[in-house]
Design a protein around this motif. Structure first.
Motif, PDB file in Angstrom:
ATOM      1  N   THR A  37       0.841  -1.193   0.000  1.00  0.00           N
ATOM      2  CA  THR A  37       0.000   0.000   0.000  1.00  0.00           C
ATOM      3  C   THR A  37       0.874   1.240   0.000  1.00  0.00           C
ATOM      4  OG1 THR A  37      -0.125  -0.025   2.415  1.00  0.00           O
ATOM      5  CG2 THR A  37      -1.899  -1.130   1.207  1.00  0.00           C
ATOM      6  N   ALA A  38       0.287   2.325  -0.414  1.00  0.00           N
ATOM      7  CA  ALA A  38       0.994   3.607  -0.437  1.00  0.00           C
ATOM      8  C   ALA A  38      -0.038   4.714  -0.295  1.00  0.00           C
ATOM      9  CB  ALA A  38       1.785   3.763  -1.734  1.00  0.00           C
ATOM     10  N   VAL A  39       0.441   5.901  -0.006  1.00  0.00           N
ATOM     11  CA  VAL A  39      -0.450   7.054   0.132  1.00  0.00           C
ATOM     12  C   VAL A  39      -0.588   7.737  -1.224  1.00  0.00           C
ATOM     13  CG1 VAL A  39      -0.806   9.289   1.245  1.00  0.00           C
ATOM     14  CG2 VAL A  39       0.166   7.386   2.545  1.00  0.00           C
ATOM     15  N   TYR A  40      -1.821   7.983  -1.620  1.00  0.00           N
ATOM     16  CA  TYR A  40      -2.120   8.674  -2.875  1.00  0.00           C
ATOM     17  C   TYR A  40      -2.920   9.934  -2.572  1.00  0.00           C
ATOM     18  CZ  TYR A  40      -0.718   4.433  -5.372  1.00  0.00           C
ATOM     19  OH  TYR A  40      -0.006   3.366  -5.870  1.00  0.00           O
ATOM     20  N   ILE A  41      -2.659  10.977  -3.346  1.00  0.00           N
ATOM     21  CA  ILE A  41      -3.425  12.217  -3.254  1.00  0.00           C
ATOM     22  C   ILE A  41      -4.447  12.204  -4.384  1.00  0.00           C
ATOM     23  CG2 ILE A  41      -3.346  14.732  -3.145  1.00  0.00           C
ATOM     24  CD1 ILE A  41      -1.727  13.310  -0.960  1.00  0.00           C
ATOM     25  N   VAL A  42      -5.715  12.217  -4.021  1.00  0.00           N
ATOM     26  CA  VAL A  42      -6.803  12.142  -4.994  1.00  0.00           C
ATOM     27  C   VAL A  42      -7.470  13.510  -5.083  1.00  0.00           C
ATOM     28  CG1 VAL A  42      -8.955  10.985  -5.622  1.00  0.00           C
ATOM     29  CG2 VAL A  42      -7.158   9.717  -4.405  1.00  0.00           C
ATOM     30  N   SER A  43      -7.461  14.114  -6.264  1.00  0.00           N
ATOM     31  CA  SER A  43      -8.100  15.417  -6.481  1.00  0.00           C
ATOM     32  C   SER A  43      -9.396  15.215  -7.254  1.00  0.00           C
ATOM     33  CB  SER A  43      -7.175  16.352  -7.264  1.00  0.00           C
ATOM     34  OG  SER A  43      -5.981  16.584  -6.552  1.00  0.00           O
ATOM     35  N   LEU A  44     -10.441  15.908  -6.807  1.00  0.00           N
ATOM     36  CA  LEU A  44     -11.742  15.798  -7.457  1.00  0.00           C
ATOM     37  C   LEU A  44     -11.979  16.960  -8.418  1.00  0.00           C
ATOM     38  CD1 LEU A  44     -12.003  13.718  -5.191  1.00  0.00           C
ATOM     39  CD2 LEU A  44     -14.348  14.486  -4.836  1.00  0.00           C
ATOM     40  N   LYS A  45     -12.891  16.754  -9.351  1.00  0.00           N
ATOM     41  CA  LYS A  45     -13.226  17.807 -10.312  1.00  0.00           C
ATOM     42  C   LYS A  45     -14.085  18.896  -9.679  1.00  0.00           C
ATOM     43  CE  LYS A  45     -13.083  14.601 -14.225  1.00  0.00           C
ATOM     44  NZ  LYS A  45     -13.866  13.902 -15.273  1.00  0.00           N
TER      45      LYS A  45
ATOM     46  N   VAL B 136      -5.184   9.159   0.865  1.00  0.00           N
ATOM     47  CA  VAL B 136      -5.695   7.859   1.273  1.00  0.00           C
ATOM     48  C   VAL B 136      -4.622   6.790   1.106  1.00  0.00           C
ATOM     49  CG1 VAL B 136      -6.647   7.369  -1.028  1.00  0.00           C
ATOM     50  CG2 VAL B 136      -7.610   6.228   0.984  1.00  0.00           C
ATOM     51  N   LEU B 137      -4.590   5.852   2.043  1.00  0.00           N
ATOM     52  CA  LEU B 137      -3.661   4.722   1.990  1.00  0.00           C
ATOM     53  C   LEU B 137      -4.369   3.552   1.314  1.00  0.00           C
ATOM     54  CD1 LEU B 137      -0.879   3.568   2.978  1.00  0.00           C
ATOM     55  CD2 LEU B 137      -2.113   2.735   4.985  1.00  0.00           C
ATOM     56  N   VAL B 138      -3.914   3.201   0.108  1.00  0.00           N
ATOM     57  CA  VAL B 138      -4.541   2.138  -0.679  1.00  0.00           C
ATOM     58  C   VAL B 138      -3.473   1.375  -1.459  1.00  0.00           C
ATOM     59  CG1 VAL B 138      -6.806   3.245  -0.971  1.00  0.00           C
ATOM     60  CG2 VAL B 138      -4.944   3.799  -2.547  1.00  0.00           C
ATOM     61  N   THR B 139      -3.897   0.308  -2.108  1.00  0.00           N
ATOM     62  CA  THR B 139      -3.006  -0.438  -2.991  1.00  0.00           C
ATOM     63  C   THR B 139      -2.996   0.228  -4.364  1.00  0.00           C
ATOM     64  OG1 THR B 139      -4.756  -1.878  -3.823  1.00  0.00           O
ATOM     65  CG2 THR B 139      -3.625  -2.575  -1.797  1.00  0.00           C
ATOM     66  N   PRO B 140      -2.019  -0.086  -5.213  1.00  0.00           N
ATOM     67  CA  PRO B 140      -2.014   0.472  -6.572  1.00  0.00           C
ATOM     68  C   PRO B 140      -3.281   0.117  -7.351  1.00  0.00           C
ATOM     69  CG  PRO B 140       0.132  -0.456  -6.054  1.00  0.00           C
ATOM     70  CD  PRO B 140      -0.782  -0.852  -4.929  1.00  0.00           C
ATOM     71  N   GLU B 141      -3.816  -1.091  -7.125  1.00  0.00           N
ATOM     72  CA  GLU B 141      -5.039  -1.494  -7.819  1.00  0.00           C
ATOM     73  C   GLU B 141      -6.218  -0.624  -7.383  1.00  0.00           C
ATOM     74  OE1 GLU B 141      -2.980  -3.526  -6.243  1.00  0.00           O
ATOM     75  OE2 GLU B 141      -2.071  -4.550  -7.973  1.00  0.00           O
ATOM     76  N   GLN B 142      -6.287  -0.333  -6.089  1.00  0.00           N
ATOM     77  CA  GLN B 142      -7.357   0.531  -5.594  1.00  0.00           C
ATOM     78  C   GLN B 142      -7.193   1.954  -6.114  1.00  0.00           C
ATOM     79  OE1 GLN B 142      -6.614  -0.384  -1.413  1.00  0.00           O
ATOM     80  NE2 GLN B 142      -8.681  -1.249  -1.236  1.00  0.00           N
TER      81      GLN B 142
ATOM     82  N   ALA C  78     -10.352  13.964 -10.763  1.00  0.00           N
ATOM     83  CA  ALA C  78      -9.526  14.681 -11.742  1.00  0.00           C
ATOM     84  C   ALA C  78      -8.187  13.982 -11.935  1.00  0.00           C
ATOM     85  CB  ALA C  78      -9.302  16.122 -11.291  1.00  0.00           C
ATOM     86  N   ASN C  79      -7.525  13.614 -10.840  1.00  0.00           N
ATOM     87  CA  ASN C  79      -6.260  12.890 -10.950  1.00  0.00           C
ATOM     88  C   ASN C  79      -5.926  12.206  -9.631  1.00  0.00           C
ATOM     89  OD1 ASN C  79      -4.604  14.812  -9.284  1.00  0.00           O
ATOM     90  ND2 ASN C  79      -5.137  16.196 -10.952  1.00  0.00           N
ATOM     91  N   VAL C  80      -5.063  11.207  -9.730  1.00  0.00           N
ATOM     92  CA  VAL C  80      -4.575  10.457  -8.576  1.00  0.00           C
ATOM     93  C   VAL C  80      -3.059  10.446  -8.657  1.00  0.00           C
ATOM     94  CG1 VAL C  80      -4.538   8.232  -7.390  1.00  0.00           C
ATOM     95  CG2 VAL C  80      -6.645   9.021  -8.499  1.00  0.00           C
ATOM     96  N   VAL C  81      -2.409  10.977  -7.631  1.00  0.00           N
ATOM     97  CA  VAL C  81      -0.952  11.123  -7.642  1.00  0.00           C
ATOM     98  C   VAL C  81      -0.355  10.400  -6.446  1.00  0.00           C
ATOM     99  CG1 VAL C  81       0.968  12.762  -7.609  1.00  0.00           C
ATOM    100  CG2 VAL C  81      -1.152  13.356  -8.795  1.00  0.00           C
ATOM    101  N   LEU C  82       0.672   9.613  -6.690  1.00  0.00           N
ATOM    102  CA  LEU C  82       1.376   8.932  -5.610  1.00  0.00           C
ATOM    103  C   LEU C  82       2.113   9.951  -4.749  1.00  0.00           C
ATOM    104  CD1 LEU C  82       2.360   6.220  -4.347  1.00  0.00           C
ATOM    105  CD2 LEU C  82       4.299   6.343  -5.928  1.00  0.00           C
ATOM    106  N   ASP C  83       1.889   9.906  -3.450  1.00  0.00           N
ATOM    107  CA  ASP C  83       2.578  10.812  -2.538  1.00  0.00           C
ATOM    108  C   ASP C  83       4.065  10.462  -2.500  1.00  0.00           C
ATOM    109  OD1 ASP C  83       2.872  12.842  -0.708  1.00  0.00           O
ATOM    110  OD2 ASP C  83       2.354  11.607   1.020  1.00  0.00           O
ATOM    111  N   PHE C  84       4.907  11.466  -2.305  1.00  0.00           N
ATOM    112  CA  PHE C  84       6.345  11.214  -2.250  1.00  0.00           C
ATOM    113  C   PHE C  84       6.996  12.189  -1.282  1.00  0.00           C
ATOM    114  CE2 PHE C  84       5.450  14.198  -5.627  1.00  0.00           C
ATOM    115  CZ  PHE C  84       6.403  15.186  -5.479  1.00  0.00           C
TER     116      PHE C  84
END
Length: 278
Positions: free
Chosen positions: A34-42, A108-114, A125-131
């Motif tokens: 799992t990893a943290v992703y930043i999800v932006s909405l439209k 959100v902490l999810v898997t790459p598939e999620q 709008a987009n999903v970006v892997l946190d770094f």
């Protein structure tokens, strides 16, 4: 009879092996990376509705504080939660933050598939892997490629920017800062023949504050003083910097090269302006 026991034993071993394999698959799925992703909405963030809220406040004496209004942080958080439940039905995830004001999104902490499932939602709008990033204020010249680029074309940092006068309109400048000293280099600064500025002298900015590096300084506090909005507890009617911002920005652009940055006894490297000889 013996054959029956053998068959029974084989079946038991098969069942045991199947169960172990099933359990190991379940464990591996629960331990999925799992990893943290930043999800932006439209959908627009809360700041988008600021002007509307201001007009409503001016007309009615109050804004729209409804928890169901799109400008409400609780409303936006509920939208995020609803999206996660619908996109990841029954799956495990961990929402860390909801962002309401400048962007509409969440971490959100999810898997790459999620994460891929989320990226396919029409609301997203987009999903970006946190770094991770590290502060590198004293490494800006290297980041910009100046040592092997513009500086090398100018003969190195010893001459980069020489003869150029950079003007700043800011909170002032601290003439005692080593970034603006004119005696730390073996090569003295030339007097810019084409510059005809003024170095104003005040109590906080005494005679001698300017030099071959800091060639001029003026203040423009008369308007604020006349209008009665000058705050003498925070600023000076002087070129001297009462805030620190002007000193910082001036050193970023034109500060001397190789100035040690020490904060509370900790050394953070040596700083340099982008045009250190200007």
């Amino acid at each position: 009879m013996g054959n029956f026991y053998c068959l029974y034993l084989v079946l038991l071993l098969f069942c045991f092996g199947f169960c172990v394999n099933t359990l190991s698959q379940a464990d591996s799925s629960s331990d999925a990376i799992t990893a943290v992703y930043i999800v932006s909405l439209k959908q627009a963030p809360a700041a988008h509705y600021f002007e509307e809220q201001l007009r409503r406040h001016n007309r009615h004496g109050h804004g729209n504080n409804s928890r169901y209004h799109p400008s409400s942080g609780s409303y936006i958080s509920r939208v995020h939660d609803s999206l996660l439940r619908r996109a990841l039905r029954g799956e495990k995830y961990l929402k860390l933050y909801s962002y309401h004001y400048l962007i509409n999104g969440f971490a959100v902490l999810v898997t790459p598939e999620q994460a891929n499932k989320l990226s396919k939602r029409r609301e997203v709008a987009n999903v970006v892997l946190d770094f991770s990033v590290r502060t590198a204020t004293t490494h800006t010249p290297q980041f910009l490629g100046l040592p092997k680029g513009a500086w090398s074309q100018q003969g190195g940092y010893e001459t980069a920017g020489e003869g150029i006068v950079i003007g700043f309109i800011d909170t002032g400048i601290d003439p005692t800062h080593p970034s603006f000293a004119d005696d730390i280099s073996e090569h003295s600064y030339p007097v810019p023949a084409h510059f005809s500025g003024v170095c104003e002298v005040t109590r906080e900015f005494p005679s001698g504050s300017c030099n071959r590096k800091l060639v001029g300084a003026r203040h423009f506090a008369a308007s604020a003083i006349t209008r009665g909005i000058f705050n003498s507890s925070q600023d000076y009617a002087s070129p001297f910097d009462g805030d620190g911002h002007g000193t910082h920005t001036a050193s970023v652009a034109a500060g001397n090269h190789g100035i040690p940055v020490v904060v509370a006894g900790h050394h953070f490297g040596n700083a340099s302006g982008m045009a250190p000889r200007s």
